[in-house]
Design an enzyme around this catalytic site. Structure first.
Site, mmCIF file in Angstrom:
data_model
loop_
_atom_site.group_PDB
_atom_site.id
_atom_site.type_symbol
_atom_site.label_atom_id
_atom_site.label_comp_id
_atom_site.label_asym_id
_atom_site.label_seq_id
_atom_site.Cartn_x
_atom_site.Cartn_y
_atom_site.Cartn_z
ATOM 1 N N GLN A 1 0.829 -1.222 0.000
ATOM 2 C CA GLN A 1 0.000 0.000 0.000
ATOM 3 C C GLN A 1 0.860 1.268 0.000
ATOM 4 O OE1 GLN A 1 -0.593 -2.649 1.945
ATOM 5 N NE2 GLN A 1 -2.754 -2.882 2.465
ATOM 6 N N ASP B 1 -6.588 1.729 12.309
ATOM 7 C CA ASP B 1 -7.789 0.996 11.908
ATOM 8 C C ASP B 1 -8.756 0.844 13.076
ATOM 9 O OD1 ASP B 1 -7.321 -0.021 8.996
ATOM 10 O OD2 ASP B 1 -5.416 -0.063 10.053
ATOM 11 N N LYS C 1 -1.776 -1.134 10.169
ATOM 12 C CA LYS C 1 -1.198 -2.103 9.225
ATOM 13 C C LYS C 1 0.031 -2.790 9.812
ATOM 14 C CE LYS C 1 -2.556 -3.070 6.054
ATOM 15 N NZ LYS C 1 -3.429 -4.273 5.966
HETATM 16 O O1 MRU Z 1 -5.664 -3.495 4.755
HETATM 17 P P1 MRU Z 1 -5.935 -2.064 4.407
HETATM 18 O O2 MRU Z 1 -5.174 -1.547 3.249
HETATM 19 O O3 MRU Z 1 -7.411 -1.745 4.358
HETATM 20 O O4 MRU Z 1 -5.313 -1.364 5.673
HETATM 21 C C1 MRU Z 1 -5.881 -0.408 6.392
HETATM 22 C C2 MRU Z 1 -5.044 0.747 6.257
HETATM 23 O O5 MRU Z 1 -5.265 1.497 5.329
HETATM 24 C C3 MRU Z 1 -3.905 0.980 7.143
HETATM 25 O O6 MRU Z 1 -3.745 0.174 8.214
HETATM 26 C C4 MRU Z 1 -3.798 2.438 7.439
HETATM 27 O O7 MRU Z 1 -2.549 2.734 7.907
HETATM 28 C C5 MRU Z 1 -4.818 2.852 8.455
HETATM 29 S S1 MRU Z 1 -5.522 4.319 8.068
HETATM 30 C C6 MRU Z 1 -6.786 3.853 7.029
#
Ligand code: MRU
Length: 326
Positions: free
Chosen positions: A179, A220, A231
């Site tokens: 990402q 999250d 993440k």
């Molecule tokens: O698995 P994803 O790409 O949906 O991950 C969530 C995130 O985008 C990250 O953990 C991010 O740093 C958190 S902020 C939305």
């Protein structure tokens, strides 16, 4: 954010159709996906066509509204939507609000607008932490694509850059799905923010050599005691930042706080397919998207998608209401 001179949100509802930027194709192709039913929107969340806490929150709210508009069995739809991804609190927050509303579509649109506005405010407030000349590290994508607009961790960086401060961003590639390397780098390039992608293992070294002045990541889910799920790989950065005395900030709207989770131990952590570790996807020389094996054939992989950073490693949390010290 603008793409090719046109302003886009990451996800929006028009009539009973949900429109989503296809994040699995970025940065190679920019395409809008149409999800005409709540089941199609669920599929988009599950397959990470849309991803990032705020964006999946808005998409889940829209999916709940689609179920009402289609006069579907809404209790069943609610369960299906809630089962798409387990970690991001914004998803559950949005589904609950829309399910309990008398005007579901209007409520879902309101949630999306609130997400965009909260992120704009996070940018304004977080900008106060950034001094011109700073090198900032970020992990994953907590930018515009991860929310409805603006983003969280990247929003203060955009505000600083647009306000004329000089900033340089180290972008963790964020294996296994990349990402950072794919989405954050693409966003920063579009916004003319100077940056470099670094291998995930490079962060502590850069910190040890004084190359990082500030770390900002997204979230999250945030537990009552201030522990933060983000993440996978975030925890290691927080530990290194503590060791080298680097301020470590989390940026998140209030919809990411979960009062039902006492501590990080209560946050459900998503385990994703081993194929995300074993294979990488990208375009061939001829532009066709392909998956290639990048690990020893026959070996298995284990793929937890998030980790939890204890509150003691976090300098502060930037919310739309203010910066909370941990
Ligand atoms: O698995 P994803 O790409 O949906 O991950 C969530 C995130 O985008 C990250 O953990 C991010 O740093 C958190 S902020 C939305």
């Amino acid at each position: 954010m603008k793409v090719n001179g046109r302003h886009y949100r990451t996800v929006w509802l028009a009539g009973s159709t949900v429109y989503l930027i296809e994040q699995n194709l970025l940065p190679f192709e920019f395409k809008i996906h149409e999800a005409k039913t709540y089941q199609e929107t669920c599929r988009a969340i599950r397959t990470m066509l849309v991803r990032g806490a705020g964006a999946i929150g808005a998409a889940a709210g829209f999916a709940m509204a689609q179920a009402f508009l289609a006069k579907a069995d809404t209790a069943k739809a609610k369960k299906e939507i809630a089962a798409t991804r387990p970690t991001a609190q914004n998803l559950f927050y949005a589904v609950e609000r829309v399910y309990n509303s008398r005007a579901p579509a209007a409520e879902a649109l309101r949630i999306a607008d609130e997400d965009a506005e909260s992120c704009r405010k996070i940018g304004e407030l977080g900008n106060s932490l950034i001094k011109s000349g700073m090198n900032i590290e970020t992990h994953c994508n907590a930018g515009w694509l991860a929310f409805v607009d603006h983003g969280t961790a990247l929003s203060p960086i955009y505000a600083a850059n647009n306000g004329g401060k000089k900033v340089f961003v180290y972008v963790d590639e964020t294996r296994p799905r990349g990402q950072g390397a794919r989405l954050t780098a693409w966003e920063l390039k579009n916004e003319n923010v100077p940056h470099a992608i670094i291998a995930d293992n490079a962060g502590a070294f850069l910190m040890s050599r004084g190359k990082v002045d500030l770390m900002i990541v997204g979230a999250d889910r945030i537990a009552r005691n201030g522990d933060v799920a983000n993440k996978i790989g975030t925890l290691e950065k927080a530990l290194a930042a503590k060791e080298y005395g680097i301020p470590f900030y989390v940026a998140a709207p209030s919809s990411t706080f979960d009062k039902n989770c006492q501590s990080g131990k209560d946050i459900p952590i998503e385990k994703r397919s081993q194929d995300e570790v074993l294979y990488q996807t990208g375009p061939t020389k001829h532009g066709k998207m392909e998956e290639i094996l990048v690990c020893s054939p026959g070996s298995k992989a284990f793929n937890p998608a998030f980790d939890v950073t204890p509150a003691k490693y976090i300098t502060g949390i930037i919310t739309e209401k203010g910066i909370v010290k941990s």
